[in-house]
Write a protein that holds these residues in place. Structure first.
Motif, short mmCIF file in Angstrom:
data_model
loop_
_atom_site.label_atom_id
_atom_site.label_comp_id
_atom_site.label_asym_id
_atom_site.label_seq_id
_atom_site.Cartn_x
_atom_site.Cartn_y
_atom_site.Cartn_z
N ARG A 323 0.80 -1.28 0.07
CA ARG A 323 -0.10 -0.22 0.12
C ARG A 323 0.97 1.22 0.08
NH1 ARG A 323 -5.04 1.14 4.24
NH2 ARG A 323 -5.64 -0.79 3.26
N PRO A 324 1.83 1.53 0.88
CA PRO A 324 2.61 2.60 0.62
C PRO A 324 3.33 3.02 -0.52
CG PRO A 324 3.03 1.21 2.68
CD PRO A 324 2.40 0.59 1.97
N LEU A 325 3.77 1.88 -1.15
CA LEU A 325 4.45 2.02 -2.65
C LEU A 325 3.36 2.57 -3.49
CD1 LEU A 325 6.39 -1.29 -3.00
CD2 LEU A 325 7.33 1.00 -3.10
N LEU A 326 2.16 2.19 -3.40
CA LEU A 326 1.07 2.85 -4.41
C LEU A 326 0.63 4.28 -3.89
CD1 LEU A 326 -0.64 2.18 -6.89
CD2 LEU A 326 -2.36 1.19 -5.23
N LEU A 327 0.29 4.47 -2.81
CA LEU A 327 -0.24 5.54 -2.26
C LEU A 327 0.60 6.67 -2.18
CD1 LEU A 327 -2.61 4.46 0.88
CD2 LEU A 327 -3.16 4.48 -1.66
N PHE A 328 1.76 6.44 -1.50
CA PHE A 328 2.85 7.48 -1.52
C PHE A 328 3.89 7.41 -2.66
CE2 PHE A 328 1.22 6.66 3.02
CZ PHE A 328 0.64 7.62 3.33
N GLY A 329 4.54 6.38 -2.85
CA GLY A 329 5.39 6.21 -3.87
C GLY A 329 4.95 6.78 -5.39
N VAL A 330 3.91 6.25 -5.89
CA VAL A 330 3.31 6.56 -6.98
C VAL A 330 2.29 7.91 -6.77
CG1 VAL A 330 1.87 5.82 -8.94
CG2 VAL A 330 3.61 4.14 -7.62
N PHE A 331 1.32 7.76 -5.98
CA PHE A 331 0.27 8.85 -6.25
C PHE A 331 0.92 10.14 -5.51
CE2 PHE A 331 -3.39 5.59 -5.95
CZ PHE A 331 -3.32 5.42 -7.28
N GLY A 332 1.51 9.97 -4.43
CA GLY A 332 2.13 11.16 -3.47
C GLY A 332 3.09 11.95 -4.07
N PHE A 333 4.06 11.07 -4.54
CA PHE A 333 5.15 11.80 -5.37
C PHE A 333 4.80 12.21 -6.61
CE2 PHE A 333 7.69 9.82 -2.03
CZ PHE A 333 8.70 10.65 -1.75
N VAL A 334 3.97 11.76 -7.62
CA VAL A 334 3.38 12.52 -8.65
C VAL A 334 2.64 13.70 -8.53
CG1 VAL A 334 1.62 12.39 -10.42
CG2 VAL A 334 3.20 10.48 -10.19
N VAL A 335 1.85 13.66 -7.47
CA VAL A 335 1.12 14.95 -6.96
C VAL A 335 2.05 15.88 -6.61
CG1 VAL A 335 -0.55 15.87 -5.49
CG2 VAL A 335 -1.03 13.69 -6.58
N ILE A 336 3.10 15.56 -5.46
CA ILE A 336 3.80 16.58 -5.13
C ILE A 336 4.71 17.28 -6.22
CG2 ILE A 336 5.75 17.18 -3.64
CD1 ILE A 336 4.46 14.99 -1.56
#
Length: 459
Positions: A323-336
């Motif tokens: 879950r952290p890979l998808l939520l933060f690694g993909v979604f989070g870093f793209v948005v930021i």
């Protein structure tokens, strides 16, 4: 057409205040969601706090950011005026009010209010789908980004009513008369939300923005991989969702494999663009490298899990610990990474573009604080790495808590940096973002006042 990189049409965009308002409220949900995760690790929160936090991050932060970004950049990319400014304003307040009510009801245990909150979010998302969909319909033929945006809008249109039914079922049984069980609809709802509404937007925007920020183009191999992705990803998503909804394991398995093949193809393309960048270091490029690495790691974990049991709830996010890979690694870093350009870009076009050539003006990257940006990148990267590794290798819970604190601090620095950029360079600061009257008219802005920008403001 203005001389913006990529031939973007900045004269078609809605007023600056509309997307910025989306972004500011989304940043608030980011702080709540990340801070809530740290609080959950340290103490026990009341009610269904995990579900509330997940919706604060995915709906409040990622989806609301997507709503603002699409409202801004579909007209810019497609050269079509936004269908309605009023609807663009209404969509935000409906989704925001519904999400706040939804989270509050989950935390307080007052589940009777969930259908009301769900109805508000449903109305807001459907307004967004209609408004941006009508705008996107004027673009022909669709390019890679527009096709993914169209897919994402279709998924948003399905996810919202499915979520509403799930909210109603907390207090009034609704699945007795439906061919799907609550569990099956929950799987479909989450599948279309994660891998359709959110990830399809990420894929479409990531390719376009990676080309822009690296000043590189895909080669012959890249074009072939993009063709493969456009065949595998939508078909795989449909098969995975349908297989989960009908509890047909072979169909879900084939769909999951096809979806992962498509994502791997686009990850290779974006990685090659980043490797071939002709520009120096930037917040976007640094964070997009994290996205590519996270996507490859998530695919490697998800593939055996989806092959073995694609219908299990534990495989919803791919691997149970991914879950952290998808939520933060993909979604989070793209948005930021994207907001580090999008927010200054919008402000620069509004405030400084017409001064170019007449006086000294700052570059886009001059609008935010470089030191804060580097600090938040290091903190969020360290926190994300800890959150990702801890469940995979069985580190003590204290390691996960410490990682959550680092990620929270990084997110706070990012929020402070973006908000201070708006406050210092926006025409009326943060207060101007929430001032009324700027966007009430659906009449397009008068033409002729937009400057012809011959030099790219990027560094």
């Amino acid at each position: 057409m203005n001389g913006i990189p990529g031939g973007l049409r900045t004269d078609q965009q809605p007023p600056m205040v509309i997307p910025l308002r989306h972004f500011v409220l989304a940043l608030g949900f980011l702080v709540v969601g990340v801070g809530g995760g740290t609080a959950v690790a340290a103490a026990t929160l009341p009610g269904l706090s995990g579900l509330a936090r997940l919706h604060a991050l995915l709906v409040g932060w990622v989806a609301v950011t997507i709503m603002g970004a699409m409202t801004q950049f579909v007209p810019v990319w497609s050269g079509a005026t936004i269908h309605s400014r009023r609807l663009a304003v209404a969509q935000l307040w409906l989704v925001t009010a519904g999400l706040i009510g939804f989270a509050a009801a989950l935390l307080a245990g007052t589940l009777a209010w969930l259908p009301v909150a769900g109805a508000l979010m449903l109305a807001g998302f459907w307004l967004f789908v209609y408004n941006v969909g009508r705008t996107l319909a004027g673009a022909r033929p669709f390019d890679f980004t527009e096709r993914h945006f169209a897919l994402a809008l279709a998924c948003f249109g399905l996810v919202a009513p499915f979520g509403f039914l799930l909210a109603v079922d907390f207090t009034t049984p609704v699945f007795d008369s439906l061919p799907l069980s609550r569990f099956e609809l929950h799987l479909v709802h989450a599948t279309l939300a994660l891998f359709g509404a959110l990830l399809a937007t990420v894929v479409g925007a990531l390719f376009q923005l990676a080309k822009m920020f690296t000043q590189a183009d895909p080669d012959r191999l890249g074009e072939g991989l993009l063709t493969l992705e456009q065949l595998c990803y939508p078909a795989g998503l449909a098969a995975l969702a349908l297989g989960r909804g009908l509890s047909v394991e072979p169909l879900a398995r084939v769909g999951g494999v096809a979806l992962l093949v498509g994502l791997a193809a686009v990850a290779v393309v974006v990685g090659r663009l980043l490797a071939g960048a002709t520009v120096g270091r930037s917040p976007m490029i640094d964070r997009y490298w994290v996205v590519v690495a996270s996507l490859f790691a998530w695919i490697a974990l998800a593939a055996p899990t989806w092959w073995t049991d694609p219908l299990a709830y534990g495989s919803l996010f791919g691997h149970p610990d991914a879950r952290p890979l998808l939520l933060f690694g993909v979604f989070g870093f793209v948005v930021i990474g994207s907001l580090y350009h999008i927010v200054p870009f919008i402000i620069w076009i509004e405030r400084y573009s017409d001064r170019l050539g007449f006086e000294r003006v700052p570059m886009i990257d001059d609008l935010y604080d470089d030191r804060l940006e580097r600090a938040d990148f290091r903190l969020t990267l360290a926190g994300f790495a800890g959150l990702s590794v801890t469940p995979l290798v069985g580190l003590p819970a204290l390691a996960g808590t410490a990682s959550g604190v680092l990620a929270t601090l990084g997110a706070i620095l990012f929020v402070v940096n973006v908000l201070s950029t708006i406050h210092r360079h926006g025409p009326n600061g943060i207060a101007g973002v929430f001032a009324s009257g700027f966007e009430s008219s659906d009449e397009p802005a008068a033409s002729g006042g937009e400057p012809d920008i011959d030099a790219s403001p990027d560094r």
